[in-house]
Write a protein that holds these residues in place. Structure first.
Motif, PDB file in Angstrom:
ATOM      1  N   VAL A 248      10.569 -38.308   7.421  1.00  0.00           N
ATOM      2  CA  VAL A 248       9.326 -37.704   6.696  1.00  0.00           C
ATOM      3  C   VAL A 248       9.768 -36.512   5.952  1.00  0.00           C
ATOM      4  CG1 VAL A 248       7.031 -36.669   6.884  1.00  0.00           C
ATOM      5  CG2 VAL A 248       7.751 -38.916   8.143  1.00  0.00           C
ATOM      6  N   LEU A 249      10.546 -35.481   6.587  1.00  0.00           N
ATOM      7  CA  LEU A 249      11.160 -34.409   5.741  1.00  0.00           C
ATOM      8  C   LEU A 249      11.973 -34.639   4.690  1.00  0.00           C
ATOM      9  CD1 LEU A 249      11.855 -32.259   8.974  1.00  0.00           C
ATOM     10  CD2 LEU A 249      10.205 -31.905   7.425  1.00  0.00           C
ATOM     11  N   LEU A 250      12.738 -35.674   4.834  1.00  0.00           N
ATOM     12  CA  LEU A 250      13.641 -35.987   3.697  1.00  0.00           C
ATOM     13  C   LEU A 250      12.582 -36.716   2.304  1.00  0.00           C
ATOM     14  CD1 LEU A 250      16.409 -37.760   5.469  1.00  0.00           C
ATOM     15  CD2 LEU A 250      16.597 -35.958   4.085  1.00  0.00           C
ATOM     16  N   ILE A 251      12.031 -37.529   2.663  1.00  0.00           N
ATOM     17  CA  ILE A 251      10.952 -38.035   1.867  1.00  0.00           C
ATOM     18  C   ILE A 251      10.017 -36.935   0.925  1.00  0.00           C
ATOM     19  CG2 ILE A 251       9.020 -39.456   1.300  1.00  0.00           C
ATOM     20  CD1 ILE A 251      10.045 -41.367   3.383  1.00  0.00           C
ATOM     21  N   ALA A 252       9.611 -36.072   1.918  1.00  0.00           N
ATOM     22  CA  ALA A 252       8.858 -35.051   1.326  1.00  0.00           C
ATOM     23  C   ALA A 252       9.485 -33.763   0.365  1.00  0.00           C
ATOM     24  CB  ALA A 252       7.963 -34.284   2.340  1.00  0.00           C
ATOM     25  N   MET A 253      10.935 -33.768   0.974  1.00  0.00           N
ATOM     26  CA  MET A 253      11.718 -33.030   0.071  1.00  0.00           C
ATOM     27  C   MET A 253      12.223 -33.530  -1.421  1.00  0.00           C
ATOM     28  SD  MET A 253      15.095 -31.121   1.835  1.00  0.00           S
ATOM     29  CE  MET A 253      16.125 -32.610   2.110  1.00  0.00           C
ATOM     30  N   ALA A 254      12.509 -35.117  -1.291  1.00  0.00           N
ATOM     31  CA  ALA A 254      12.649 -35.821  -2.381  1.00  0.00           C
ATOM     32  C   ALA A 254      11.535 -35.571  -3.451  1.00  0.00           C
ATOM     33  CB  ALA A 254      13.207 -37.155  -2.245  1.00  0.00           C
ATOM     34  N   LEU A 255      10.311 -35.890  -2.975  1.00  0.00           N
ATOM     35  CA  LEU A 255       9.067 -35.832  -3.820  1.00  0.00           C
ATOM     36  C   LEU A 255       8.979 -34.394  -4.524  1.00  0.00           C
ATOM     37  CD1 LEU A 255       6.712 -38.210  -1.874  1.00  0.00           C
ATOM     38  CD2 LEU A 255       7.642 -38.707  -3.854  1.00  0.00           C
ATOM     39  N   TYR A 256       9.040 -33.477  -3.751  1.00  0.00           N
ATOM     40  CA  TYR A 256       8.839 -31.965  -3.940  1.00  0.00           C
ATOM     41  C   TYR A 256       9.893 -31.833  -5.290  1.00  0.00           C
ATOM     42  CZ  TYR A 256       8.163 -27.258  -4.145  1.00  0.00           C
ATOM     43  OH  TYR A 256       7.762 -25.879  -4.335  1.00  0.00           O
ATOM     44  N   THR A 257      11.152 -32.137  -5.052  1.00  0.00           N
ATOM     45  CA  THR A 257      12.179 -31.823  -6.063  1.00  0.00           C
ATOM     46  C   THR A 257      11.995 -32.530  -7.512  1.00  0.00           C
ATOM     47  OG1 THR A 257      13.775 -31.529  -4.096  1.00  0.00           O
ATOM     48  CG2 THR A 257      14.948 -31.779  -6.377  1.00  0.00           C
ATOM     49  N   LEU A 258      11.408 -33.570  -7.087  1.00  0.00           N
ATOM     50  CA  LEU A 258      11.166 -34.650  -8.226  1.00  0.00           C
ATOM     51  C   LEU A 258      10.123 -33.942  -9.175  1.00  0.00           C
ATOM     52  CD1 LEU A 258      11.831 -38.381  -7.053  1.00  0.00           C
ATOM     53  CD2 LEU A 258      13.217 -37.246  -8.611  1.00  0.00           C
ATOM     54  N   LYS A 259       9.120 -33.669  -8.429  1.00  0.00           N
ATOM     55  CA  LYS A 259       7.790 -33.193  -8.871  1.00  0.00           C
ATOM     56  C   LYS A 259       8.223 -31.735  -9.789  1.00  0.00           C
ATOM     57  CE  LYS A 259       3.227 -31.779  -7.982  1.00  0.00           C
ATOM     58  NZ  LYS A 259       2.177 -31.339  -6.922  1.00  0.00           N
ATOM     59  N   LYS A 260       8.816 -30.900  -9.228  1.00  0.00           N
ATOM     60  CA  LYS A 260       9.262 -29.644  -9.794  1.00  0.00           C
ATOM     61  C   LYS A 260      10.571 -29.953 -10.519  1.00  0.00           C
ATOM     62  CE  LYS A 260       6.132 -27.189  -7.669  1.00  0.00           C
ATOM     63  NZ  LYS A 260       4.955 -26.386  -8.108  1.00  0.00           N
ATOM     64  N   LYS A 261      10.357 -30.060 -11.836  1.00  0.00           N
ATOM     65  CA  LYS A 261      11.375 -30.408 -12.843  1.00  0.00           C
ATOM     66  C   LYS A 261      12.454 -29.483 -12.973  1.00  0.00           C
ATOM     67  CE  LYS A 261       9.617 -34.564 -13.610  1.00  0.00           C
ATOM     68  NZ  LYS A 261      10.271 -35.740 -13.240  1.00  0.00           N
ATOM     69  N   ASP A 262      11.928 -27.973 -12.908  1.00  0.00           N
ATOM     70  CA  ASP A 262      12.623 -26.763 -13.009  1.00  0.00           C
ATOM     71  C   ASP A 262      13.281 -26.396 -11.626  1.00  0.00           C
ATOM     72  OD1 ASP A 262      12.572 -27.097 -15.885  1.00  0.00           O
ATOM     73  OD2 ASP A 262      10.770 -25.558 -15.832  1.00  0.00           O
ATOM     74  N   LEU A 263      12.997 -27.073 -10.522  1.00  0.00           N
ATOM     75  CA  LEU A 263      13.520 -26.377  -9.101  1.00  0.00           C
ATOM     76  C   LEU A 263      14.919 -26.587  -9.315  1.00  0.00           C
ATOM     77  CD1 LEU A 263      12.392 -25.625  -6.518  1.00  0.00           C
ATOM     78  CD2 LEU A 263      13.032 -27.916  -5.714  1.00  0.00           C
ATOM     79  N   GLY A 264      15.583 -25.341  -9.035  1.00  0.00           N
ATOM     80  CA  GLY A 264      16.931 -25.193  -8.839  1.00  0.00           C
ATOM     81  C   GLY A 264      17.740 -25.253 -10.019  1.00  0.00           C
TER      82      GLY A 264
END
Length: 251
Positions: free
Chosen positions: A105-121
């Protein structure tokens, strides 16, 4: 032929791990496949011995080429080292089947958050290092160290994400910081395996050399490619981790 296979896998594990973590997904299954008659604890120790040298090599490459936020990294590293021992002690009391769904669940949430925030990182705009940030670094390091001791898979990946999300690092600097913290937890785990005699040195030393070479190649690729490349590799690895955990749970 088995040693050639294991050294080749150690090379690729070091290369991937140096950039975004996850080398254990390659190296550990290779050991179980190549040395099926050995005890699991011995294979885990052999894997840890080989990987700690690759991690140290990658850490050195990053430290000499990337500006490090030591005010955050050192508290996280110290907490991770200490709590990894606590996690290892508690490992026998927590069923692995309980951990897998939580991590998935944590991995899926992390992937979705990273994909949603296009400028993240993508940009490196680290927050000011105040007492609050240092406390947060202690909390992150301690939590990840405990997780690494009690379970382990994806430790470097979680560290990268948390350094990006919590301290506004780009993925390159987050990967560099994660290497230092991960090295501490690896050393803590290795000390356990050394004292219990669960290392095949005839296997682990050639694998360690291969892991070092791979780590040098991977860290140079990451530094040259920058945050954009590391971000892509990060998402690929997270997707692979999600697939592995889902497969293990369904299997």
């Amino acid at each position: 032929m088995e040693m050639v296979f294991l050294c080749l896998m150690a090379f690729f594990a070091g290369m991937i791990d140096s950039a975004v973590g996850g080398g254990g997904l390659i190296q550990l299954p290779a050991l179980f496949n190549g040395l099926p008659t050995q005890a699991p604890a011995t294979l885990l120790g052999t894997n840890k011995f080989a990987s700690v040298f690759g991690t140290a090599s990658a850490t050195r490459s990053f430290v000499t080429r990337v500006r490090m936020a030591w005010g955050l990294i050192l508290p996280a590293t110290g907490a991770a080292f200490l709590l990894s021992f606590v996690g290892a002690t508690a490992a026998s009391h927590v069923p692995k089947q309980v951990m897998k769904p939580v991590v998935l669940v944590l991995l899926i949430a992390m992937a979705l958050y990273t994909l949603k925030k296009k400028d993240l990182g993508r940009l490196h705009k680290p927050t000011a290092i105040t007492a609050r940030e240092k406390r947060l670094a202690l909390l992150i390091g301690g939590g990840i160290g405990f997780y690494d001791g009690i379970f382990g898979p994806g430790t470097g990946t979680f560290l990268i994400f948390l350094f990006v999300r919590c301290f506004a690092f780009d993925f390159l600097h987050a990967s560099a910081a994660a290497k230092v913290v991960n090295l501490a937890t690896n050393i803590a785990a290795l000390s356990f395996f050394v004292t219990t005699g669960n290392i095949l040195y005839a296997v682990s030393i050639p694998m360690a050399l291969s892991n070092i070479v791979g780590a040098q190649v991977g860290s140079r690729i990451a530094i040259k490619g920058g945050a954009g490349l590391v971000r892509v590799l990060f998402l690929i690895l997270v997707t692979g981790l999600i697939g592995k955990f889902a497969y293990d749970m369904l299997g």
